[in-house]
Design a protein around this motif. Structure first.
Motif, mmCIF file in Angstrom:
data_model
loop_
_atom_site.group_PDB
_atom_site.id
_atom_site.type_symbol
_atom_site.label_atom_id
_atom_site.label_comp_id
_atom_site.label_asym_id
_atom_site.label_seq_id
_atom_site.Cartn_x
_atom_site.Cartn_y
_atom_site.Cartn_z
ATOM 1 N N GLY A 222 40.756 -3.132 62.700
ATOM 2 C CA GLY A 222 41.278 -3.505 61.498
ATOM 3 C C GLY A 222 40.264 -2.174 61.324
ATOM 4 O O GLY A 222 40.994 -1.872 59.920
ATOM 5 N N LEU A 223 39.406 -3.211 60.917
ATOM 6 C CA LEU A 223 38.472 -1.555 60.035
ATOM 7 C C LEU A 223 38.601 0.055 60.382
ATOM 8 O O LEU A 223 38.786 0.570 59.741
ATOM 9 C CB LEU A 223 37.458 -2.337 60.318
ATOM 10 C CG LEU A 223 37.002 -3.001 59.736
ATOM 11 C CD1 LEU A 223 35.231 -3.963 60.328
ATOM 12 C CD2 LEU A 223 36.553 -3.186 58.367
ATOM 13 N N ASP A 224 39.306 0.170 61.464
ATOM 14 C CA ASP A 224 39.400 1.411 61.379
ATOM 15 C C ASP A 224 40.667 2.075 61.289
ATOM 16 O O ASP A 224 40.580 2.639 60.558
ATOM 17 C CB ASP A 224 39.297 1.547 63.539
ATOM 18 C CG ASP A 224 39.670 3.076 64.386
ATOM 19 O OD1 ASP A 224 38.817 3.639 63.454
ATOM 20 O OD2 ASP A 224 41.279 3.117 64.710
ATOM 21 N N GLU A 225 41.467 1.182 61.624
ATOM 22 C CA GLU A 225 42.978 1.410 60.892
ATOM 23 C C GLU A 225 42.730 1.264 59.234
ATOM 24 O O GLU A 225 43.265 2.140 59.045
ATOM 25 C CB GLU A 225 44.225 0.450 61.155
ATOM 26 C CG GLU A 225 43.718 0.612 62.846
ATOM 27 C CD GLU A 225 44.495 -0.920 62.978
ATOM 28 O OE1 GLU A 225 45.269 -2.215 62.463
ATOM 29 O OE2 GLU A 225 45.764 -1.129 64.275
ATOM 30 N N LYS A 226 42.386 0.514 58.823
ATOM 31 C CA LYS A 226 41.881 0.673 56.728
ATOM 32 C C LYS A 226 40.823 2.375 56.906
ATOM 33 O O LYS A 226 40.989 2.615 56.110
ATOM 34 C CB LYS A 226 41.062 -0.297 56.337
ATOM 35 C CG LYS A 226 41.341 -1.413 56.212
ATOM 36 C CD LYS A 226 42.601 -1.445 55.103
ATOM 37 C CE LYS A 226 42.991 -2.553 54.724
ATOM 38 N NZ LYS A 226 44.132 -3.057 53.688
ATOM 39 N N GLY A 227 40.185 2.990 57.990
ATOM 40 C CA GLY A 227 39.391 4.243 58.474
ATOM 41 C C GLY A 227 37.977 4.238 58.232
ATOM 42 O O GLY A 227 37.805 5.692 57.763
ATOM 43 N N CYS A 228 37.402 3.262 58.019
ATOM 44 C CA CYS A 228 36.593 3.291 58.717
ATOM 45 C C CYS A 228 35.755 4.735 59.558
ATOM 46 O O CYS A 228 36.634 4.878 60.617
ATOM 47 C CB CYS A 228 35.602 2.114 59.145
ATOM 48 S SG CYS A 228 35.748 0.684 57.850
ATOM 49 N N VAL A 229 35.005 5.313 59.779
ATOM 50 C CA VAL A 229 34.676 6.345 60.418
ATOM 51 C C VAL A 229 33.821 6.297 61.382
ATOM 52 O O VAL A 229 33.411 6.957 62.114
ATOM 53 C CB VAL A 229 34.393 7.700 59.203
ATOM 54 C CG1 VAL A 229 35.014 8.474 58.084
ATOM 55 C CG2 VAL A 229 32.769 7.459 58.867
ATOM 56 N N ALA A 230 33.066 4.860 61.602
ATOM 57 C CA ALA A 230 32.248 4.848 62.206
ATOM 58 C C ALA A 230 31.980 3.325 62.313
ATOM 59 O O ALA A 230 32.071 2.909 61.578
ATOM 60 C CB ALA A 230 30.766 5.654 62.115
ATOM 61 N N ILE B 281 35.334 -0.417 71.103
ATOM 62 C CA ILE B 281 35.807 0.608 70.359
ATOM 63 C C ILE B 281 36.189 1.939 70.731
ATOM 64 O O ILE B 281 37.133 2.681 70.611
ATOM 65 C CB ILE B 281 34.268 1.119 69.056
ATOM 66 C CG1 ILE B 281 33.965 -0.264 68.044
ATOM 67 C CG2 ILE B 281 33.696 2.477 69.145
ATOM 68 C CD1 ILE B 281 32.381 0.233 68.128
ATOM 69 N N LYS B 282 35.841 2.188 71.872
ATOM 70 C CA LYS B 282 36.943 3.394 72.974
ATOM 71 C C LYS B 282 37.473 3.288 73.128
ATOM 72 O O LYS B 282 38.307 3.774 72.872
ATOM 73 C CB LYS B 282 35.701 3.080 74.108
ATOM 74 C CG LYS B 282 36.614 4.037 75.077
ATOM 75 C CD LYS B 282 36.539 4.750 75.073
ATOM 76 C CE LYS B 282 36.777 5.913 76.323
ATOM 77 N NZ LYS B 282 38.337 6.289 76.901
ATOM 78 N N GLU B 283 38.381 2.228 72.869
ATOM 79 C CA GLU B 283 40.033 1.620 73.061
ATOM 80 C C GLU B 283 41.004 2.385 71.687
ATOM 81 O O GLU B 283 41.561 3.180 72.253
ATOM 82 C CB GLU B 283 40.537 -0.023 72.890
ATOM 83 C CG GLU B 283 39.521 -0.486 74.328
ATOM 84 C CD GLU B 283 40.512 0.514 75.710
ATOM 85 O OE1 GLU B 283 41.877 0.512 75.608
ATOM 86 O OE2 GLU B 283 39.640 0.530 76.603
ATOM 87 N N PHE B 284 39.668 2.455 70.618
ATOM 88 C CA PHE B 284 40.818 3.326 69.581
ATOM 89 C C PHE B 284 39.654 4.664 69.260
ATOM 90 O O PHE B 284 40.299 5.177 68.209
ATOM 91 C CB PHE B 284 41.038 1.766 68.404
ATOM 92 C CG PHE B 284 40.022 1.573 68.325
ATOM 93 C CD1 PHE B 284 38.436 1.990 66.739
ATOM 94 C CD2 PHE B 284 39.436 0.259 68.284
ATOM 95 C CE1 PHE B 284 37.625 1.847 66.522
ATOM 96 C CE2 PHE B 284 38.909 0.257 67.355
ATOM 97 C CZ PHE B 284 37.695 0.748 66.824
ATOM 98 N N ASP B 285 39.149 5.135 70.326
ATOM 99 C CA ASP B 285 38.411 6.263 70.186
ATOM 100 C C ASP B 285 37.242 6.256 68.798
ATOM 101 O O ASP B 285 37.006 6.700 68.089
ATOM 102 C CB ASP B 285 38.955 7.658 69.712
ATOM 103 C CG ASP B 285 38.803 8.715 69.810
ATOM 104 O OD1 ASP B 285 37.811 8.731 71.338
ATOM 105 O OD2 ASP B 285 39.006 9.488 69.573
ATOM 106 N N GLY B 286 36.799 5.406 68.169
ATOM 107 C CA GLY B 286 35.982 4.566 67.407
ATOM 108 C C GLY B 286 34.454 5.438 67.831
ATOM 109 O O GLY B 286 34.037 5.815 68.792
#
Length: 457
Positions: A137-145, A172-177
């Motif tokens: 969810g944080l990744d989808e919001k736009g967190c860069v790392a 994190i690997k699953e969403f390429d973070g």
């Protein structure tokens, strides 16, 4: 007609330094022109033969907002960044109340800090043992790392053990973070701290000995191996040791996406500063020897680092010298650890690298702009002087001499280990998306002109 023309500059990219002019339209670089080509523009800035760098990106800043604004806030921290030549900051999730550990808190934080930002900003997401389900969810919001610790940290932000790091990096690997780590081995440091206290070694040499290079090495090597096993992209924060940098370089040469940063203080200060001057120079990892400082520069030059960060970690005077949150400081281990440096990073890096060591300005453009933008997924918008990129530029006068004083600092708390340092080569104009936000050490932009930047998808 263009909105802005920056003329007569020595344009610095990661590849070359070339004389020319830069035309800006709607906040973007619209044209890069040869010397003498001067199209009409609503505003013209004469760079007067000075360097024109891509805006620097601070990959590691603690602005303490919301929650601890009496240490630092977005208005002061981003103003200082602008004066210093950082046009984008990547703000850390801890030393916030609450820490940025879920998507709801992302929106709350952005609503609080956005109206006060003078430069553009990205968010690191928090990575702690009990928020693995919130990472996507944080990744989808736009967190860069995503930032975690493998070493000791303050009570309100828990470290990961290696098993937890392995699970988190699988997720994190699953969403390429990208997973970022403060790499100092927890057990080594805790044991060494107990040992120093038991032996009565409560002086600054005792502090340095409690956080040896081997603690940084152990944690870094282990995170690299977990990254290899999971396929997750990793970022090693604030590397202080050239020997640690060598391990990162070897992983990069093997083809793994392991990025890293060092900090201005590791490229300019030494362990002797800690012993001689004490509290203001306490940070983690600690400052190393002059020989290590000199060798660390070679890893800046060869491109190992994707960032010369500030690790801006501000505090009040009391937290360095008297008490922290009501608890009296009794010895060196109680002193607040962190150095305030977001305003000083570019000038000190230029002086230490380009002036003292003869490093090409292209090295700084690479380490402070291009590679950080690539590492954090914002290259194409940030990080270079290319057509279509945001017009984030820093004009730096290589002949301008400076001395850092408390009065010149725009921080909430005007204290820093950099106070008293002298050098040559100073940012004199900072432009963010075509807007002049700082000139000659003063803020000229409007509060709130900074924008949230998220990963390019």
């Amino acid at each position: 007609m263009y909105d802005l023309l920056v003329k007569n500059g020595k344009i610095v990219t990661a590849e070359a330094v070339e004389c020319g002019n830069i035309a800006i339209q709607n906040g973007k670089i619209a044209a890069i022109l040869a010397e003498g080509e001067e199209p009409e523009a609503a505003k013209v800035i004469d760079a007067k033969g000075n360097y024109v760098f891509p805006g620097a990106i601070d990959t590691h800043a603690h602005l303490n907002d919301p929650g601890y604004e009496w240490r630092e806030d977005y208005a002061h921290g981003t103003a200082a960044a602008a004066v210093g030549g950082y046009t984008t900051i990547v703000d850390m999730p801890l030393q916030n109340e609450p820490a940025l550990t879920n998507a709801e808190l992302f929106d709350i934080k952005n609503a609080k800090v956005g109206p006060n930002a003078y430069v553009d900003y990205c968010f690191w997401g928090g990575l702690i043992p009990d928020n693995f389900d919130d990472l996507k969810g944080l990744d989808e919001k736009g967190c860069v790392a995503f930032k975690s610790f493998i070493g000791p940290v303050s009570p309100d932000y828990s470290s990961l053990n290696y098993g937890q790091a392995y699970e988190a990096m699988q997720i994190i690997k699953e969403f390429d973070g990208r997973a970022g780590f403060h790499c100092e081995d927890f057990a080594t440091i805790k044991w060494q701290e107990q040992r120093m206290k038991k032996e009565g070694r409560l002086d600054w040499q005792g502090f340095l000995d409690s956080r040896p290079v081997i603690a940084e090495m152990l944690a870094t090597v282990d995170i690299i191996e977990i990254a290899k096993a999971t396929g997750c992209k990793a970022h090693i924060c604030h590397v202080s040791s050239p020997d640690v940098a060598q391990k990162i370089k070897e992983a990069q040469q093997e083809g793994y996406d392991i990025t890293a940063e060092t900090c201005t203080h590791y490229l300019s200060m030494t362990d002797k500063d800690v012993i001689e001057n004490g509290p203001l120079f306490k940070c983690a990892p600690p400052l190393r020897s002059q020989e290590e400082v000199d060798r660390l520069w070679s890893y800046v030059e060869d491109g190992t680092f994707s960032g010369i960060a500030s690790d801006h970690s501000p505090c009040s005077y009391d937290e360095k010298f008297n008490e922290i949150l009501g608890q009296k400081i009794n010895n060196v281990f109680d002193v607040w650890g962190g150095i305030s440096g977001i305003q000083s990073g570019m000038q000190v890096s230029f002086y230490e690298g380009c002036v003292k060591r003869g490093v090409s300005p292209t090295v700084l453009a690479n380490a402070m702009a291009k590679k950080p933008a690539e590492a954090f997924g914002i290259y194409g918008q940030k990080g270079d002087i290319r057509i279509g990129f945001d017009a984030d530029l820093v004009i730096l006068d290589p002949e301008k001499e400076w001395e850092i004083t408390s009065e010149s600092l725009l921080y909430v708390n005007q204290i820093s280990a950099f106070v008293g340092m002298k050098g040559k080569g100073l940012p004199v104009c900072t432009i963010v998306r075509g807007n002049v936000v700082a000139e000659d050490g003063k803020i000229t932009g409007e509060k709130g002109c900074g924008h949230l930047v998220t990963k390019l998808r």
